[in-house]
Design an enzyme around this catalytic site. Sequence first.
Site, PDB file in Angstrom:
ATOM      1  N   ASP A 112       0.860  -1.193   0.000  1.00 15.93           N
ATOM      2  CA  ASP A 112       0.000   0.000   0.000  1.00 15.93           C
ATOM      3  C   ASP A 112       0.896   1.244   0.000  1.00 15.93           C
ATOM      4  O   ASP A 112       1.706   1.421   0.904  1.00 15.93           O
ATOM      5  CB  ASP A 112      -0.894  -0.004   1.235  1.00 15.93           C
ATOM      6  CG  ASP A 112      -1.997   1.040   1.157  1.00 15.93           C
ATOM      7  OD1 ASP A 112      -1.757   2.117   0.564  1.00 15.93           O
ATOM      8  OD2 ASP A 112      -3.090   0.791   1.694  1.00 15.93           O
ATOM      9  N   LYS A 135      -0.695   9.960   0.552  1.00 13.43           N
ATOM     10  CA  LYS A 135      -0.722  11.277   1.188  1.00 13.43           C
ATOM     11  C   LYS A 135       0.522  11.466   2.056  1.00 13.43           C
ATOM     12  O   LYS A 135       0.947  10.550   2.757  1.00 13.43           O
ATOM     13  CB  LYS A 135      -1.980  11.426   2.040  1.00 13.43           C
ATOM     14  CG  LYS A 135      -3.278  11.464   1.240  1.00 13.43           C
ATOM     15  CD  LYS A 135      -4.483  11.664   2.150  1.00 13.43           C
ATOM     16  CE  LYS A 135      -5.776  11.719   1.351  1.00 13.43           C
ATOM     17  NZ  LYS A 135      -6.962  11.908   2.230  1.00 13.43           N
ATOM     18  N   THR A 163       0.755 -10.190 -12.011  1.00 12.45           N
ATOM     19  CA  THR A 163      -0.577 -10.256 -11.410  1.00 12.45           C
ATOM     20  C   THR A 163      -1.504  -9.231 -12.060  1.00 12.45           C
ATOM     21  O   THR A 163      -1.067  -8.322 -12.776  1.00 12.45           O
ATOM     22  CB  THR A 163      -0.505  -9.978  -9.909  1.00 12.45           C
ATOM     23  OG1 THR A 163      -0.025  -8.637  -9.708  1.00 12.45           O
ATOM     24  CG2 THR A 163       0.437 -10.949  -9.216  1.00 12.45           C
ATOM     25  N   ASN A 164      -2.783  -9.368 -11.777  1.00 11.42           N
ATOM     26  CA  ASN A 164      -3.754  -8.401 -12.292  1.00 11.42           C
ATOM     27  C   ASN A 164      -3.460  -6.999 -11.771  1.00 11.42           C
ATOM     28  O   ASN A 164      -3.644  -6.005 -12.477  1.00 11.42           O
ATOM     29  CB  ASN A 164      -5.172  -8.821 -11.893  1.00 11.42           C
ATOM     30  CG  ASN A 164      -5.654 -10.035 -12.664  1.00 11.42           C
ATOM     31  OD1 ASN A 164      -5.289 -10.226 -13.826  1.00 11.42           O
ATOM     32  ND2 ASN A 164      -6.453 -10.859 -12.023  1.00 11.42           N
ATOM     33  N   PHE A 165      -2.987  -6.911 -10.524  1.00 20.34           N
ATOM     34  CA  PHE A 165      -2.667  -5.605  -9.943  1.00 20.34           C
ATOM     35  C   PHE A 165      -1.538  -4.942 -10.732  1.00 20.34           C
ATOM     36  O   PHE A 165      -1.605  -3.749 -11.050  1.00 20.34           O
ATOM     37  CB  PHE A 165      -2.272  -5.773  -8.478  1.00 20.34           C
ATOM     38  CG  PHE A 165      -2.002  -4.484  -7.772  1.00 20.34           C
ATOM     39  CD1 PHE A 165      -3.025  -3.793  -7.139  1.00 20.34           C
ATOM     40  CD2 PHE A 165      -0.729  -3.931  -7.747  1.00 20.34           C
ATOM     41  CE1 PHE A 165      -2.788  -2.583  -6.491  1.00 20.34           C
ATOM     42  CE2 PHE A 165      -0.484  -2.724  -7.109  1.00 20.34           C
ATOM     43  CZ  PHE A 165      -1.522  -2.050  -6.478  1.00 20.34           C
ATOM     44  N   GLU A 166      -0.489  -5.709 -11.048  1.00 18.71           N
ATOM     45  CA  GLU A 166       0.628  -5.133 -11.784  1.00 18.71           C
ATOM     46  C   GLU A 166       0.206  -4.744 -13.196  1.00 18.71           C
ATOM     47  O   GLU A 166       0.655  -3.717 -13.734  1.00 18.71           O
ATOM     48  CB  GLU A 166       1.792  -6.119 -11.838  1.00 18.71           C
ATOM     49  CG  GLU A 166       3.029  -5.544 -12.494  1.00 18.71           C
ATOM     50  CD  GLU A 166       4.222  -6.474 -12.448  1.00 18.71           C
ATOM     51  OE1 GLU A 166       5.250  -6.142 -13.069  1.00 18.71           O
ATOM     52  OE2 GLU A 166       4.135  -7.525 -11.781  1.00 18.71           O
TER      53      GLU A 166
END
Length: 303
Positions: free
Chosen positions: A185, A189, A282-285
Amino acid sequence: MTGETAHRSTAATKEVNGPGIIWHIPRPTRNEETVPEQIEQPTFTPRPVLSFVRRSGRLDARLQRAWDNYADTYLLDINAGEGSLDVRDDFTLDRDTIAVTWGNANPLIVEIGTGQGENIVAAAAAHPDVNFLALEVYDPGVAHTLLLAGKQRLGNLRIAQVNAPELLAATAPGSIAEVWTFFPDPWPKMKHHKRRIVQPQLAQSIHGALADGGAWRIATDIEDYALHVHEVMDGRTDFRNAGTIAVSLPTGHVGKGNAELADNMPHADFTESERFDDRVLTNFEKKGLAAGRVIHDLTYIAV
């Protein structure tokens, strides 16, 4: 007693003055002065800064079945209590624990934040002679990892739903071959940068848990997070940056929504690694690449 001074004592006296009564309340002597009761101040134990926000994601029917079918096989019972992400006080991850849990003395790789489990399940399937431990705090991620592992009947993978820094702090020296932290993560901010999982204290725990020459592999698609990793890790004497590729990064941090400001900041060259072969796409990458982000691979060897 009119016209006379009342006799002073520790008890109140009265003097009749005409038709009324005047009460004389004696002042206590110095030895008799009462000390105000000391009020015990409450003590506060600082709460640890977590790298995640606990969310109770609901499981759909498919994931609930996976949990019911495979949790007894893959999910380690090391939590301090039901619903707790703390590690049980009497738990230690050492070679004896590994032998009992996995049934062998093979090297152990730990992945912090496995997400949907795509990477660690693929790695476990490709390397049956290596033990794998997935650390994930979110119910849906744990359930999906259970589903993938159960479908392939993997025997070399286990899952722990605990806070990763606590698990690593409870690990005996030299027990882990590698630690993986892929796409953590980013906490974009500025005020949340302290929540990023890569921190000096975690680096110290990982170094203590790694075997000689063990590696901490990190990947991120956020430029500012890559800079953060370099700031935390490159100056350490207990890790060696194993990278061979020069990467230009800004030397100042930017917050969420201000990434374009980094282009005009002073830049410097940092050393990073080539893509790690055992990190599957991966799908995230894929989403990060589709958005035009650059993937940063970083490898640090314990010395």
